[in-house]
Design an enzyme around this catalytic site. Structure first.
Site, PDB file in Angstrom:
ATOM      1  N   ASP A  59       7.471  34.731 -41.225  1.00 49.86           N
ATOM      2  CA  ASP A  59       7.486  34.370 -39.799  1.00 49.86           C
ATOM      3  C   ASP A  59       7.998  35.516 -38.915  1.00 49.86           C
ATOM      4  O   ASP A  59       9.039  35.410 -38.269  1.00 49.86           O
ATOM      5  CB  ASP A  59       8.342  33.124 -39.568  1.00 49.86           C
ATOM      6  CG  ASP A  59       7.586  31.847 -39.873  1.00 49.86           C
ATOM      7  OD1 ASP A  59       6.361  31.924 -40.101  1.00 49.86           O
ATOM      8  OD2 ASP A  59       8.205  30.771 -39.867  1.00 49.86           O
ATOM      9  N   GLU A 252       0.211  24.441 -35.590  1.00 49.93           N
ATOM     10  CA  GLU A 252       1.521  25.018 -35.281  1.00 49.93           C
ATOM     11  C   GLU A 252       1.394  26.520 -35.022  1.00 49.93           C
ATOM     12  O   GLU A 252       0.302  27.088 -35.025  1.00 49.93           O
ATOM     13  CB  GLU A 252       2.497  24.761 -36.433  1.00 49.93           C
ATOM     14  CG  GLU A 252       2.063  25.326 -37.768  1.00 49.93           C
ATOM     15  CD  GLU A 252       2.947  24.875 -38.916  1.00 49.93           C
ATOM     16  OE1 GLU A 252       3.861  24.067 -38.693  1.00 49.93           O
ATOM     17  OE2 GLU A 252       2.725  25.342 -40.043  1.00 49.93           O
TER      18      GLU A 252
END
EC number: 3.2.1.99
Length: 372
Positions: A59, A252
């Site tokens: 991420d 997402e």
């Protein structure tokens, strides 16, 4: 319209083994993985190939400041890595926070999915705290006058869902406030995008300080990405904040970028992690990177078939291919040479359900038109 996109790829931490050990010296190329049949084979020219470096990460958020690249990622107090080029060598130099997040919920020690932006001589690092599979979540923000470790101030809560102040207001009554992404236009107006599963991806405007939501969230909130029909079954979790009664919508990781004259909204769709090679999801159900565009940062965003992203649309930009499996968690870095789309992926074969370090890859010479 032709858009130059160089692929800056990050193999996700989640569930990837048989990952070759990469040299951390200079920009030496990694060993090639074993040749293994891909579970969802694609034509060789379907997507650009990848190119690995020495960064282990998950991420990421990437910025470029005065010749140095900074990466921010999930980890204790939000990890910071620095490098003289995208190829590396990358070095972990510290963290954003000097203590646990001041927000009293979720995983305060290791905030999720940070995004760092620079605006008005200040660096803003937006982050999320939550517990996996539940929407009792919050987004916070820290600021600093420099992008490296040290000097960051944790301002705490920006928005939250599930429980706490403001969680009873629209759209926080149905959304999951994680995966923050902030876009600041040339006019100085800032927008916060957020959302994972549940009611999809939302956007609210921020005030000039970027530390608070501007105006009334109930009237100013925009639903940017959603699908009416849930492709996954409903959860039976006893906690109502950890189940989706109408089924799960695997949307997402949004990111908003601008390439004149269009605003591009990127997002991840599908299963991100915890893969078992003996029971992989059906083809197309694993992570892929999708996009829509609009003439306004507020949307609506549509794909090249004209489908609204808020009604199930989304153009597939990058998906599983070669040794790449489940790419997602993307962002865009604008350089003089063009727009660099960066993301993480699992290196196939994925063979166990644990988290392990994985590797940064980059392709800086790929030009493709994903809209034609």
């Amino acid at each position: 319209m032709t858009v130059l996109v160089a692929l800056f790829c990050l193999v996700t931490w989640t569930l990837c083994t048989r990952i070759p050990q990469y040299s951390t010296q200079g920009t030496q190329q990694p060993q090639q993985p074993e040749k293994t049949p891909h579970p969802h084979p694609q034509p060789e020219d379907a997507f650009p190939p990848t190119h690995a470096t020495d960064l282990k990460i998950h991420d990421p958020s990437i910025i470029h400041v005065d010749g140095t690249y900074y990466s921010y990622s999930v980890g204790r107090h939000i990890r910071i890595h620095q490098a003289p080029s995208l190829d590396g060598p990358w070095e972990r130099t510290g963290a954003v926070l000097n203590a646990d997040s001041v927000i009293p919920k979720g995983d305060r020690k290791a905030p999720w999915a940070p995004q760092t932006v620079h605006h008005n001589d200040t660096y803003y690092c937006f982050y999320a705290v939550s517990n996996s599979g539940c929407r009792d979540s919050a987004i916070g923000v820290a600021t600093s006058k420099s992008p490296g470790p040290g000097g960051w101030t944790d301002h705490g809560l920006l928005v939250q869902s599930g429980t706490g102040k403001g969680s009873d207001e629209h759209p926080f009554t149905s959304s999951n406030t994680i995966d923050p992404s902030v876009f600041v236009g040339e006019d100085g107006h800032g927008y916060l995008m957020f959302g994972s599963f549940w009611s999809g991806i939302w956007q609210v405007p921020l005030d000039e300080s970027l530390l608070s939501v501007a105006g009334d969230t109930s009237s100013e909130a925009r639903q940017l990405v959603y699908m009416e029909k849930a492709p996954l079954p409903a959860s039976k979790h006893p906690n109502p904040l950890c189940r989706e009664p109408s089924g799960a919508r695997p949307i997402e990781g949004s990111f908003l970028s601008y390439h004149e004259p269009w605003y591009y909204l990127w997002f991840s769709y599908g299963k991100c992690c915890k893969f078992d090679t003996k029971n992989l999801p059906p083809p197309g159900r694993e992570y892929s990177i999708r996009v829509g565009r609009s003439k306004s940062p507020r949307g609506p965003f549509v794909d090249k078939q004209g489908r609204d992203l808020a009604n199930g649309g989304g153009e597939i930009v990058y998906a599983s291919n070669r040794d790449v499996y489940a790419p997602g968690g993307q962002g865009v870095l604008t350089e003089k040479s063009g727009d660099i789309l960066y993301y993480h992926y699992c290196r196939y074969p994925v063979i166990q359900e644990i988290e392990v370090d994985a590797d940064l890859t980059v392709n800086k010479s790929t030009s493709y038109d994903f809209w034609v």
